[in-house]
Every structure is written in C-alpha cells, then in structure tokens.
Design an enzyme around this catalytic site. Sequence first.
Site, PDB file in Angstrom:
ATOM      1  N   TYR A 145      75.151  -6.911  44.925  1.00 53.93           N
ATOM      2  CA  TYR A 145      74.144  -6.480  43.958  1.00 53.93           C
ATOM      3  C   TYR A 145      74.604  -6.529  42.503  1.00 53.93           C
ATOM      4  O   TYR A 145      74.015  -7.239  41.685  1.00 53.93           O
ATOM      5  CB  TYR A 145      73.679  -5.055  44.286  1.00 53.93           C
ATOM      6  CG  TYR A 145      72.984  -4.992  45.628  1.00 53.93           C
ATOM      7  CD1 TYR A 145      71.765  -5.639  45.818  1.00 53.93           C
ATOM      8  CD2 TYR A 145      73.553  -4.332  46.708  1.00 53.93           C
ATOM      9  CE1 TYR A 145      71.141  -5.619  47.058  1.00 53.93           C
ATOM     10  CE2 TYR A 145      72.927  -4.309  47.947  1.00 53.93           C
ATOM     11  CZ  TYR A 145      71.723  -4.956  48.111  1.00 53.93           C
ATOM     12  OH  TYR A 145      71.110  -4.947  49.326  1.00 53.93           O
ATOM     13  N   PRO A 202      63.505  -4.994  47.611  1.00 58.09           N
ATOM     14  CA  PRO A 202      62.515  -5.045  48.693  1.00 58.09           C
ATOM     15  C   PRO A 202      61.377  -4.061  48.417  1.00 58.09           C
ATOM     16  O   PRO A 202      61.516  -3.160  47.576  1.00 58.09           O
ATOM     17  CB  PRO A 202      63.312  -4.597  49.911  1.00 58.09           C
ATOM     18  CG  PRO A 202      64.386  -3.729  49.373  1.00 58.09           C
ATOM     19  CD  PRO A 202      64.679  -4.183  47.968  1.00 58.09           C
ATOM     20  N   HIS A 221      67.657  -2.027  45.319  1.00 55.29           N
ATOM     21  CA  HIS A 221      68.346  -2.058  46.606  1.00 55.29           C
ATOM     22  C   HIS A 221      69.788  -1.551  46.584  1.00 55.29           C
ATOM     23  O   HIS A 221      70.339  -1.201  47.625  1.00 55.29           O
ATOM     24  CB  HIS A 221      68.323  -3.509  47.105  1.00 55.29           C
ATOM     25  CG  HIS A 221      68.276  -3.658  48.584  1.00 55.29           C
ATOM     26  ND1 HIS A 221      68.701  -2.680  49.446  1.00 55.29           N
ATOM     27  CD2 HIS A 221      67.860  -4.679  49.368  1.00 55.29           C
ATOM     28  CE1 HIS A 221      68.541  -3.101  50.692  1.00 55.29           C
ATOM     29  NE2 HIS A 221      68.038  -4.307  50.659  1.00 55.29           N
ATOM     30  N   SER A 263      73.561  -2.979  60.468  1.00 54.86           N
ATOM     31  CA  SER A 263      73.987  -1.705  59.903  1.00 54.86           C
ATOM     32  C   SER A 263      75.410  -1.357  60.337  1.00 54.86           C
ATOM     33  O   SER A 263      75.750  -1.470  61.521  1.00 54.86           O
ATOM     34  CB  SER A 263      73.017  -0.626  60.382  1.00 54.86           C
ATOM     35  OG  SER A 263      73.506   0.630  60.005  1.00 54.86           O
ATOM     36  N   SER A 286      66.003  -9.934  58.228  1.00 55.36           N
ATOM     37  CA  SER A 286      66.295  -8.527  58.438  1.00 55.36           C
ATOM     38  C   SER A 286      65.228  -7.883  59.302  1.00 55.36           C
ATOM     39  O   SER A 286      64.033  -8.122  59.100  1.00 55.36           O
ATOM     40  CB  SER A 286      66.340  -7.835  57.077  1.00 55.36           C
ATOM     41  OG  SER A 286      66.800  -6.535  57.222  1.00 55.36           O
ATOM     42  N   GLN A 287      65.682  -7.084  60.253  1.00 53.50           N
ATOM     43  CA  GLN A 287      64.716  -6.304  61.036  1.00 53.50           C
ATOM     44  C   GLN A 287      64.490  -4.974  60.315  1.00 53.50           C
ATOM     45  O   GLN A 287      65.438  -4.234  60.071  1.00 53.50           O
ATOM     46  CB  GLN A 287      65.257  -6.021  62.438  1.00 53.50           C
ATOM     47  CG  GLN A 287      64.234  -5.247  63.238  1.00 53.50           C
ATOM     48  CD  GLN A 287      64.678  -4.702  64.586  1.00 53.50           C
ATOM     49  OE1 GLN A 287      64.214  -3.637  64.977  1.00 53.50           O
ATOM     50  NE2 GLN A 287      65.513  -5.409  65.307  1.00 53.50           N
TER      51      GLN A 287
HETATM   52  N1  COA Z   1      66.933  -5.544  78.111  1.00 53.71           N
HETATM   53  C1  COA Z   1      65.983  -4.627  77.866  1.00 53.71           C
HETATM   54  N2  COA Z   1      65.902  -3.905  76.720  1.00 53.71           N
HETATM   55  C2  COA Z   1      66.813  -4.163  75.776  1.00 53.71           C
HETATM   56  C3  COA Z   1      67.834  -5.118  75.964  1.00 53.71           C
HETATM   57  C4  COA Z   1      67.871  -5.835  77.210  1.00 53.71           C
HETATM   58  N3  COA Z   1      68.812  -6.744  77.469  1.00 53.71           N
HETATM   59  N4  COA Z   1      68.595  -5.154  74.849  1.00 53.71           N
HETATM   60  C5  COA Z   1      68.073  -4.243  73.994  1.00 53.71           C
HETATM   61  N5  COA Z   1      67.006  -3.633  74.563  1.00 53.71           N
HETATM   62  C6  COA Z   1      66.175  -2.564  73.994  1.00 53.71           C
HETATM   63  C7  COA Z   1      67.030  -1.515  73.287  1.00 53.71           C
HETATM   64  O1  COA Z   1      67.494  -0.541  74.184  1.00 53.71           O
HETATM   65  C8  COA Z   1      66.059  -0.974  72.268  1.00 53.71           C
HETATM   66  O2  COA Z   1      65.182  -0.079  72.903  1.00 53.71           O
HETATM   67  P1  COA Z   1      64.319   1.025  72.073  1.00 53.71           P
HETATM   68  O3  COA Z   1      63.189   0.267  71.444  1.00 53.71           O
HETATM   69  O4  COA Z   1      63.873   1.942  73.139  1.00 53.71           O
HETATM   70  O5  COA Z   1      65.258   1.632  71.080  1.00 53.71           O
HETATM   71  C9  COA Z   1      65.250  -2.181  71.865  1.00 53.71           C
HETATM   72  O6  COA Z   1      65.368  -3.103  72.945  1.00 53.71           O
HETATM   73  C10 COA Z   1      65.714  -2.824  70.586  1.00 53.71           C
HETATM   74  O7  COA Z   1      67.043  -3.281  70.718  1.00 53.71           O
HETATM   75  P2  COA Z   1      67.484  -4.656  70.076  1.00 53.71           P
HETATM   76  O8  COA Z   1      66.334  -5.557  69.940  1.00 53.71           O
HETATM   77  O9  COA Z   1      68.664  -5.187  70.821  1.00 53.71           O
HETATM   78  O10 COA Z   1      67.879  -4.346  68.591  1.00 53.71           O
HETATM   79  P3  COA Z   1      68.518  -3.129  67.870  1.00 53.71           P
HETATM   80  O11 COA Z   1      67.515  -2.046  67.752  1.00 53.71           O
HETATM   81  O12 COA Z   1      69.833  -2.809  68.446  1.00 53.71           O
HETATM   82  O13 COA Z   1      68.697  -3.770  66.426  1.00 53.71           O
HETATM   83  C11 COA Z   1      69.952  -4.630  64.623  1.00 53.71           C
HETATM   84  C12 COA Z   1      69.688  -4.718  66.117  1.00 53.71           C
HETATM   85  C13 COA Z   1      71.032  -5.609  64.245  1.00 53.71           C
HETATM   86  C14 COA Z   1      68.674  -4.969  63.879  1.00 53.71           C
HETATM   87  C15 COA Z   1      70.378  -3.159  64.302  1.00 53.71           C
HETATM   88  O14 COA Z   1      71.605  -2.880  64.943  1.00 53.71           O
HETATM   89  C16 COA Z   1      70.596  -2.926  62.854  1.00 53.71           C
HETATM   90  O15 COA Z   1      71.688  -3.100  62.337  1.00 53.71           O
HETATM   91  N6  COA Z   1      69.538  -2.488  62.144  1.00 53.71           N
HETATM   92  C17 COA Z   1      69.595  -2.244  60.717  1.00 53.71           C
HETATM   93  C18 COA Z   1      69.154  -3.467  59.985  1.00 53.71           C
HETATM   94  C19 COA Z   1      69.001  -3.150  58.526  1.00 53.71           C
HETATM   95  O16 COA Z   1      69.862  -2.554  57.924  1.00 53.71           O
HETATM   96  N7  COA Z   1      67.875  -3.562  57.967  1.00 53.71           N
HETATM   97  C20 COA Z   1      67.544  -3.275  56.632  1.00 53.71           C
HETATM   98  C21 COA Z   1      68.291  -4.128  55.681  1.00 53.71           C
HETATM   99  S1  COA Z   1      67.767  -3.813  54.046  1.00 53.71           S
END
Ligand code: COA
Length: 634
Positions: free
Chosen positions: A90, A103, A329, A442, A541-542
């Site tokens: 940044y 954002p 940000h 994260s 990004s998610q």
């Molecule tokens: N089978 C069935 N379900 C599964 C699965 C599998 N093989 N793998 C994952 N899932 C489920 C998880 O248990 C979770 O369930 P929930 O909805 O009940 O919580 C869901 O699917 C989502 O998991 P997944 O898709 O693997 O992603 P995550 O939530 O772990 O997200 C990242 C991954 C990288 C996005 C997250 O770790 C992260 O870092 N998020 C922050 C991003 C961020 O900072 N964004 C803003 C930037 S400005």
Amino acid sequence: MPVLKREQARDVGDPSGLPKLPVPPLQQTLDMYLKCMSHLIPEEQFKKTMPIVEKFGAPGGMGEFLQKKLLERSEHKANWVYDYWLEDMYLSNRLALPVNSSPVMVFPKQNFRSQSDTLRFAAHLISGVLEYKSLIDGRALPVDYARGQLAGTPLCMDQYNKVFNSYRLPGPKIDTLVAQKSTVMPEPEHIIVACKNQFFVLDVVINFRRLNEKDLYTQLERIRKMADIEEECLPPIGLLTSDGRTQWAEARSVLIKDSTNRDSLDMIERCLCLVCLDEPSGTELTDTNRALLMLHGGGTDKNGGNRWYDKPMQFVIGADGCCGVVCEHSPFEGIVLVQCSEYLLRYMRGSPSKLARAASMSELPAPRRLRWKCSPDIQTVLTVNSHRLVKNLDMNVNKFTGYGKEFIKKQKMSPDAYIQVALQFTFYRCHGRLVPTYESASIRRFQEGRVDNIRSSTPEALAFVKAMANSSKITDAEKMELLWTAIKAQTNYTILAITGMAIDNHLLGLREIAKELKLEKPELFSDTTYATSIHFILSTSQVPTTEEMFCCYGPVVPNGYGACYNPQTDHIIFCVSSFRESAETSSDLFVKTLEGCLKEMQDLCIKGNTEAKPTDSTEKMDGNAKVMKNGSKS
Ligand code: COA
C-alpha cells in the site's frame, strides 16, 4: 521443514495468545517459486531463472544469509513481514486510491422518498457507527474464529482498532499510516459530513454527551441547508485525494502553508469517519452501476469530489438510494469491512429508527463548514483532475444463479478452490494462457497477521483447463480426474498460505531485508521472472457476506482483472473489473465466459464424479484437508 505446531508456537508474551508468523524454510520457498512459475513463462526464460535461484539458495549463499537475518528479525518483531508488506502493498504505491486500491462495499439499494428519508437513514447509520466504535474501544467485539479450511482457530483482532482511528497521510515517496492512539491524541469525537463537495464537522459528543439519533438528524438537516448556500461554496478540495499519491502529497504541502487549510486538514485527519451525502447520480441503479458509483463517485460532474479517500471509512448515502462504504485498504482487510458493514445493517434493521418526527429546534451548536484557501496552483490541479479513472473502469457485477457453494460441497470439494479453478479456466478460455494470479489468504491466525498470496495458476490447474479446451480428445473421466487434482493442488496451497508457509511474503521479506542491510539487490529479484511473478494480471479475493451486499475493487495492473466473489448457498456473486484502455481485457467477455465455464464444470461433475474412480492422487477430500508433518496435506 519446521511444522507449524500451533499450540507450541503460541507466544505467551503476547496478550492475544496468538502464535507468531513463522518464517518458511528457504529451500521450500525457492522450490515452490520455480514450481509456480515454470509453466507461466517461456522455457528459455525459465532456463535462465533456474541457475539464478539455485545460486541464491546454495549453501553459504546470499539466500542463507538473508534467511538468517529474517529469522533474527522474527524474534524481536510481533510479525516479521508486517512493515515490509504494508509498505510494499500500500504505502509505497503511488497510484490514486480510488479504483486502484480502495475496495468498496455496495449496500442494498434504498428507496428514499424524500430528503428527510435520506437524512433519517444517515442519522440511524451514524448511531450504529457510534455503537460499533464503542464495542471496539471497549474491547467488547467477540473474537473472530477461522471458518472453512482449518476452522476454529481464533483470529487476530488488531485490524479492528484501526477502523475509526487511523489515517493515510500522503507522502512524496511513501505514505504513512497514522494511528491515533488515545494516549497521544484525543479520541476523535467528530464525523466529517461531505455534502455537495463541501465538508462539515459534525461533533458526535457535545458537553460529554453522545448525540442521539434525533440530534444527529437535526445536525444533518442543518448541514444540508448550509451546503445549499451557493455563495459559501468552496472548491471541491476532496478531489485532491483522488489524485496520484505523490501529486496529492505535493498539493497538500502547498495547502498546509495556510493556517485555515491546516485547521481543516487537521479536522479531517482526526475524524472518526466520513459520511458522504451524495446527490442523485442520474444513472439506472443496476448492481454494476452502483459498484461503479461506489468505486469512483461518477467523476467530477457527479459525486467524485464528495469524498476524502485517505480516511479508512467513508459511508456513502446517495439521495437516489445508492449506498455503501468506500474503504482505504491499508489499515484492514475486506473481511473487517464486511463485519462492520453487517453490524450496521443488522443494527439498522434490528433497532428501528428512533425518529418519530424530525426535530425542528435545537440548542446544539451549529455544525461547522471547513474552509479552504486555494492558491491558483491548487485551483489548476482541481480543474485538470480528469475523468480518466471513470472512463477507464470496465465493471461487470454478475449474480451467477446456476448453483452455489452447496452444490460444490456436495461434490466433496472446497468451494473456494473450485471457484479459483473456474477463474483459471475462464482466463484460459479468454486468453489462451494462464498468468500469475493473486488470491488473498488470511494469516490472521498469527499476531498482526494480514494476508499472503495463494498462487492459483498452478500447473495442475493448467493441465485441467487445457484438457477442457481440447475437449474432444479427452474422456470425461480423465477430465474429472484432472479437476480433482487441480482442486487438491489449490486446496493444498490454501492451507500452506493460511498457516504462514506461502512464498510471496517470504520472498518480499528476503528482498526487503537485503535492501535494509544496504546489500546489492540479489539477482533473483532483478530477474525478469520475478517481475512477471508479481505482475498480477488476475487479482482475486473471496469476500463472503451474510447480509445482502457485495464487495468489489479494481484491477491491480493496467492489463489485468480484479475478480471479487461472494459464494452463497445457491448462487455466487462475481464482481469483475478491468480497464477499458487495455485492448486485452473485457469484463463482459470474462463474465460471460465464466458462466459457461461454471456450467461446464457442473456438467462434468454431474457426469464424471460418479464415474471417476478416486485414486491416490485424486482422493476426494473429506471436508477440510489436514496438515501433515512436512507441511503438505493429506
Ligand atoms: N467438501 C465439503 N465441504 C468442504 C470441503 C470439501 N472438500 N472443503 C471445504 N468445505 C466447506 C468448508 O467446511 C466451509 O464450510 P462452511 O461454509 O460451513 O464454513 C466451506 O466449504 C468453505 O470452505 P472453502 O471453500 O474451502 O474456503 P474457506 O472458507 O476456507 O476460504 C480462503 C478460503 C482462502 C478464502 C480463506 O481461508 C481466507 O483466507 N479468507 C480471507 C480472504 C480475504 O482476506 N479476503 C479479503 C481480502 S481484502
């Protein structure tokens, strides 16, 4: 490789009890770097890069020395990468904040029937902001816990403290993130209200009493009236904050020579947040148009000057119902922005407005208009400030309704990994190649943790998308197997990243510590491959929400895409951005292709998932993958 043993790594000296971010092993990062780049660059270039990386990592070489220094740094810092990362990501970026960096969160469209409706909404929202701030200040926010992969660990809450207490000060070479700590500075007790490009001070505490919603409404009504007095209107000085950072720093150094300007700047820099009361935009308020208006305000002839981009939180309330938050940000991540926004929307729904009718009389001191003395030079900057950003941004917000994360979970796949593979497939379809990709991961499991990068354009993703593109020669069962492998590779990288073992922060640390020690830049970092590796053509990004709203942002390079997605049970919102000036990109084409790719992947899963036999390499993932001893996953 040292395994992250979370319990053992817990730092007893830290009040949060969170572990420190580990420094990954050098050789692991270098091997991974080569693996990540081998298929994204020409073979000739890769052949040149290999010996450079080998030399860097050789026993007794520069890499080992820098690694040792990083390990020392990690001993006396809560987070060894934080300062380096903040500057690189940044503060040293000279591009204008709107579109390029900030954002936004787009709220559901509101239906205001009158100006009073708008002001009532604003007063209600400010009340919510004050409630939320008192929760932060009282350390009363519940601790966030990780969800999804490796769910259940507590997360670092530091970012919340900066939501209302910080400011990004422009500098000639580098900006500064100023934190207003109550021990040094008085707590901010005012909000700045922007209305018709004018800025007003709205004190939220008067005579030791926090203003209630009725008082806030009264003050907002007064501000609205003051903004209408044409003779008192001052130039749209806020436009300066949407300029390049160096240009803004120069203009600011001219402004502060005058004491009136200095006082006005001081009020803005120390405020809690901005509330921007926008004029109607005159545009149809589709999701895409609301995203555009939130990202840049519609330019100088709309609400582009009704902003102050240096402040972390700007709540935008448009008279036409276009509402949301614009966020600077550097102090915090989108997830914190979501938490705050969701609190406010729930607050407004759960505690009905306390305004039975508008207050007509008040003993409250009148809000103050901020005054500016503009030199001719500043006047010129204001008029020259162009519409380029506005004209250039190509945005497409699309609600994909074919299916959502439930379908993906039923395939026993990680929804995030699946969506990332779909984005790779889409990019390949549109451009015939894969490119270095950024996905924010994260690292809030660690003290002062922000994010690292998941490099989603894996060799396994390339194998899958190539198979899909040459569909006739490959059976569905084979494609399904390749999809499993790609998903597994993506999930594995995700787990590496969230456990602090990804490569981007580590390489940055090695580069920056060499600079700090005034050493010659290691060849690894002047190599073309390194420059390519950090030119993120696809920046993803998610940002999931539980309320009806969505987050979006712009691309980070001129020929790139920003792709923010919000997976829901039965649909996924995609916000895709690019620049019109690039002949290579088109957000509409990307989104259209993405829809097709998601459908093809669904068809494949429905047909193939039952046919494909899971082998060792494609073993279906049962819920969350587990970290093995060597840091890879089962
Ligand atoms: N089978 C069935 N379900 C599964 C699965 C599998 N093989 N793998 C994952 N899932 C489920 C998880 O248990 C979770 O369930 P929930 O909805 O009940 O919580 C869901 O699917 C989502 O998991 P997944 O898709 O693997 O992603 P995550 O939530 O772990 O997200 C990242 C991954 C990288 C996005 C997250 O770790 C992260 O870092 N998020 C922050 C991003 C961020 O900072 N964004 C803003 C930037 S400005």
